[in-house]
Design a protein around this motif. Structure first.
Motif, PDB file in Angstrom:
ATOM      1  N   ASP A   1      38.625  36.875  31.304  1.00 12.18           N
ATOM      2  CA  ASP A   1      38.934  38.202  31.850  1.00 12.18           C
ATOM      3  C   ASP A   1      38.866  39.317  30.813  1.00 12.18           C
ATOM      4  OD1 ASP A   1      41.172  37.310  30.496  1.00 12.18           O
ATOM      5  OD2 ASP A   1      42.614  37.984  32.001  1.00 12.18           O
TER       6      ASP A   1
ATOM      7  N   GLU B   1      36.390  42.195  31.899  1.00 11.53           N
ATOM      8  CA  GLU B   1      36.921  42.907  33.064  1.00 11.53           C
ATOM      9  C   GLU B   1      38.085  43.811  32.671  1.00 11.53           C
ATOM     10  OE1 GLU B   1      37.812  40.541  36.531  1.00 11.53           O
ATOM     11  OE2 GLU B   1      36.426  38.998  35.828  1.00 11.53           O
ATOM     12  N   VAL B   2      38.984  43.290  31.854  1.00 11.11           N
ATOM     13  CA  VAL B   2      40.168  44.052  31.467  1.00 11.11           C
ATOM     14  C   VAL B   2      39.785  45.251  30.604  1.00 11.11           C
ATOM     15  CG1 VAL B   2      42.224  43.962  30.000  1.00 11.11           C
ATOM     16  CG2 VAL B   2      41.847  42.202  31.738  1.00 11.11           C
TER      17      VAL B   2
ATOM     18  N   GLU C   1      38.117  47.802  32.831  1.00 11.10           N
ATOM     19  CA  GLU C   1      39.059  48.497  33.706  1.00 11.10           C
ATOM     20  C   GLU C   1      39.869  49.533  32.922  1.00 11.10           C
ATOM     21  OE1 GLU C   1      41.167  49.630  37.101  1.00 11.10           O
ATOM     22  OE2 GLU C   1      39.258  48.584  36.840  1.00 11.10           O
TER      23      GLU C   1
ATOM     24  N   GLU D   1      42.828  33.931  33.180  1.00 12.28           N
ATOM     25  CA  GLU D   1      43.217  35.313  33.457  1.00 12.28           C
ATOM     26  C   GLU D   1      44.518  35.684  32.762  1.00 12.28           C
ATOM     27  OE1 GLU D   1      45.334  34.464  37.772  1.00 12.28           O
ATOM     28  OE2 GLU D   1      43.468  35.620  37.701  1.00 12.28           O
TER      29      GLU D   1
ATOM     30  N   LEU E   1      45.022  37.869  30.393  1.00 13.64           N
ATOM     31  CA  LEU E   1      45.145  39.281  30.045  1.00 13.64           C
ATOM     32  C   LEU E   1      45.558  40.142  31.236  1.00 13.64           C
ATOM     33  CD1 LEU E   1      41.986  39.560  27.775  1.00 13.64           C
ATOM     34  CD2 LEU E   1      44.366  39.753  27.019  1.00 13.64           C
ATOM     35  N   ARG E   2      44.995  39.869  32.399  1.00 15.57           N
ATOM     36  CA  ARG E   2      45.294  40.693  33.569  1.00 15.57           C
ATOM     37  C   ARG E   2      46.794  40.727  33.900  1.00 15.57           C
ATOM     38  NH1 ARG E   2      40.123  38.930  35.875  1.00 15.57           N
ATOM     39  NH2 ARG E   2      41.181  37.124  36.750  1.00 15.57           N
TER      40      ARG E   2
ATOM     41  N   LEU F   1      48.988  42.889  31.580  1.00 11.35           N
ATOM     42  CA  LEU F   1      48.720  44.313  31.691  1.00 11.35           C
ATOM     43  C   LEU F   1      49.014  44.851  33.083  1.00 11.35           C
ATOM     44  CD1 LEU F   1      45.467  44.386  29.586  1.00 11.35           C
ATOM     45  CD2 LEU F   1      47.490  45.746  29.119  1.00 11.35           C
TER      46      LEU F   1
ATOM     47  N   LEU G   1      47.337  44.246  35.802  1.00 12.00           N
ATOM     48  CA  LEU G   1      46.109  44.581  36.510  1.00 12.00           C
ATOM     49  C   LEU G   1      45.869  43.576  37.624  1.00 12.00           C
ATOM     50  CD1 LEU G   1      43.795  45.375  33.479  1.00 12.00           C
ATOM     51  CD2 LEU G   1      44.967  47.012  34.939  1.00 12.00           C
TER      52      LEU G   1
END
Length: 232
Positions: free
Chosen positions: A118, A121-122, A125, A222, A224-225, A228, A230
């Motif tokens: 991720d 993506e992170v 975003e 995932e 990191l999401r 944060l 997200l």
């Protein structure tokens, strides 16, 4: 999202993970033109892991007394970093002398690193939301080519690397430099890392701190999401 206007990311174990030790050794063997049977590769891999000879990999089970000083300051300069890790590798008898430098050189190659699933993506975003980002790493070499090779460099606003500033996390100086590079006060900045002591040092200057687990890429699809806030 957190409401932070800037996010600082650790490198190894947070955005990227180094390849498995067996892959690291096989790449060095191939590059040096040294043949080794599978059982010998497995034996040497185990010894190198115990020695902690792979940067970004398993930490040493013990640091020999003659390497203690250079180990403590390994991320303050390229020569100290090289001396620390080649010194640990030399605790393991390898079939060719050239392999010690080959192993060290391999870990700096972009192909030796994989971004977490991720990460792109992170970072993308955060860029879309106008949140500025920096990579803050204890490291003895320039990691920017790794980000470029994996297409993530354009998503990072600044790099603050210990060897370029003469300070190692958790020294607050490194986090202050990072906040200044983003043009933001620490209270508006979040630090994301995998080491409570090193990355937690950002809390000392007023940054919020959130931790991810230092796991193989396959085991953290995932990480990191969630930290944060997200959506997946």
């Amino acid at each position: 999202m957190t409401g932070a206007r800037g996010v600082l990311f650790d490198f190894s174990g947070t955005l990227f993970r180094v390849e498995p030790a067996a892959s690291w050794l096989r790449a060095a063997l191939a590059g040096a033109g040294v043949a080794a049977a599978d059982d010998e590769v497995a034996r040497l891999t185990a010894l190198l892991e115990e020695a902690g000879a792979q940067p970004g990999g398993t930490r040493p089970s013990r640091v020999p007394a003659h390497l203690a000083d250079v180990w403590a300051e390994r991320d303050l300069g390229p020569e100290r970093h090289r001396a620390a890790y080649t010194g640990l590798a030399r605790e393991v008898p390898l079939p060719e002398e050239s392999l010690y430098e080959a192993l060290y050189a391999r870990h700096m190659e972009p192909a030796a690193w994989r971004p977490y699933a991720d990460a792109a993506e992170v970072l993308g975003e955060l860029r879309r939301r106008g949140v500025r980002t920096a990579v803050v790493s204890n490291i003895g070499w320039d990691l920017r080519p790794v980000f470029r090779a994996h297409g993530l460099d354009e998503l990072v606003d600044a790099y603050v690397l210990s060897y370029e500033h003469g300070a190692q996390k958790p020294d607050p100086r490194l986090f202050r430099v990072a906040c200044e590079a983003l043009g933001l006060p620490p209270g508006d900045v979040l630090m994301v890392g995998d080491n409570r002591r090193a990355d937690g040092g950002a809390g000392g200057i007023g940054c919020a701190v959130r931790l991810v687990e230092h796991l193989p890429v396959e085991e953290r699809p995932e990480g990191l999401r969630p930290v944060l806030g997200l959506a997946g």
